[in-house]
Design a protein around this motif. Structure first.
Motif, mmCIF file in Angstrom:
data_model
loop_
_atom_site.group_PDB
_atom_site.id
_atom_site.type_symbol
_atom_site.label_atom_id
_atom_site.label_comp_id
_atom_site.label_asym_id
_atom_site.label_seq_id
_atom_site.Cartn_x
_atom_site.Cartn_y
_atom_site.Cartn_z
ATOM 1 N N UNK A 233 15.907 27.139 -9.637
ATOM 2 C CA UNK A 233 15.539 27.366 -11.079
ATOM 3 C C UNK A 233 14.617 28.113 -11.537
ATOM 4 N N UNK A 234 13.750 27.654 -11.306
ATOM 5 C CA UNK A 234 11.813 29.015 -10.645
ATOM 6 C C UNK A 234 12.764 29.845 -10.411
ATOM 7 N N UNK A 235 13.174 30.476 -9.464
ATOM 8 C CA UNK A 235 12.701 31.419 -8.517
ATOM 9 C C UNK A 235 13.927 32.092 -9.152
ATOM 10 N N UNK A 236 14.931 32.125 -9.508
ATOM 11 C CA UNK A 236 16.130 32.454 -10.693
ATOM 12 C C UNK A 236 15.513 32.833 -12.051
ATOM 13 N N UNK A 237 14.702 32.292 -12.610
ATOM 14 C CA UNK A 237 13.923 32.965 -13.593
ATOM 15 C C UNK A 237 13.257 33.761 -13.704
ATOM 16 N N UNK A 238 12.121 33.767 -12.239
ATOM 17 C CA UNK A 238 11.373 35.115 -11.840
ATOM 18 C C UNK A 238 11.613 35.944 -11.530
ATOM 19 N N UNK A 239 12.898 36.019 -10.599
ATOM 20 C CA UNK A 239 14.089 36.682 -10.579
ATOM 21 C C UNK A 239 14.265 37.457 -11.204
ATOM 22 N N UNK A 240 15.080 36.954 -12.438
ATOM 23 C CA UNK A 240 15.224 37.487 -13.510
ATOM 24 C C UNK A 240 14.420 38.223 -14.368
ATOM 25 N N UNK B 267 14.291 20.644 -4.735
ATOM 26 C CA UNK B 267 15.302 21.462 -4.759
ATOM 27 C C UNK B 267 15.752 22.618 -5.851
ATOM 28 N N UNK B 268 16.442 21.992 -6.232
ATOM 29 C CA UNK B 268 17.393 22.110 -8.143
ATOM 30 C C UNK B 268 16.071 22.829 -8.759
ATOM 31 N N UNK B 269 14.928 21.990 -8.837
ATOM 32 C CA UNK B 269 14.071 22.320 -10.316
ATOM 33 C C UNK B 269 13.488 23.875 -9.348
ATOM 34 N N UNK C 133 9.455 8.529 2.908
ATOM 35 C CA UNK C 133 10.542 9.616 3.258
ATOM 36 C C UNK C 133 11.116 9.393 1.796
ATOM 37 N N UNK C 134 10.751 10.911 1.202
ATOM 38 C CA UNK C 134 11.794 10.646 -0.644
ATOM 39 C C UNK C 134 12.879 10.741 -0.150
ATOM 40 N N UNK C 135 13.566 10.010 -2.084
ATOM 41 C CA UNK C 135 14.924 9.538 -1.160
ATOM 42 C C UNK C 135 15.550 11.327 -2.232
ATOM 43 N N UNK C 136 17.059 11.049 -1.599
ATOM 44 C CA UNK C 136 18.200 12.236 -0.847
ATOM 45 C C UNK C 136 17.831 12.366 -2.281
ATOM 46 N N UNK C 137 18.264 12.232 -3.622
ATOM 47 C CA UNK C 137 17.770 12.534 -4.650
ATOM 48 C C UNK C 137 16.326 12.959 -5.553
ATOM 49 N N UNK C 138 15.817 12.678 -4.822
ATOM 50 C CA UNK C 138 14.379 13.333 -5.293
ATOM 51 C C UNK C 138 14.359 14.734 -4.258
#
Length: 141
Positions: free
Chosen positions: A35-42, A30-32, A20-25
């Protein structure tokens, strides 16, 4: 039986243990994605609507069983060429006449001059009851 032997038997029976991927990964991924979804929306909000022509139905005139005219307005960039699909519909919303109108570049100084009025004359298969602009799109030069 030892713990290593138990693991080997289980791995042989059910396959290797999934990691299972670590919590940090997961947090970084999810953060990336956010950010990509926000950039696309803008990008869509800033660039998208200005490049697409917008149409507005103004009126129509059913001249006869075989003729109609549709009045409409189109808002587009001054230097762009657009095409609009204009249709006449009967009382069951079936298309009884259609044409594509090409709208070339035009001049103007103010944003309010981006909107132009047009009339499309159409031949129809039978008597229509309404006329509409189905859609408009930008034509690549």
């Amino acid at each position: 039986m030892s713990r290593a032997a138990d693991s080997a038997v289980l791995a042989e029976r059910y396959g290797p243990v999934r990691r299972v991927p670590s919590r940090r990964l997961r947090t970084v991924l999810i953060s990336l994605a956010l950010v990509a979804a926000l950039g696309l929306g803008i990008w869509v909000a800033v660039e998208g609507p200005s490049s697409l022509p917008e149409s507005k139905d103004v009126g129509y005139d059913i001249v006869s069983d075989s003729e109609a005219s549709v009045d409409f307005e189109v808002t587009k960039e001054f230097d762009s060429t657009a095409r609009c699909l204009v249709q006449v519909l009967d009382d069951s919303y079936a298309v009884v006449g259609a044409t594509t109108v090409t709208l070339g570049p035009h001049t103007g100084d103010d944003v309010s001059e981006r909107t132009q009025s047009f009339t499309a004359d159409l031949r129809t298969e039978r008597r229509g009851v309404t006329g509409v602009v189905e859609s408009c799109w930008t034509v690549e030069a």
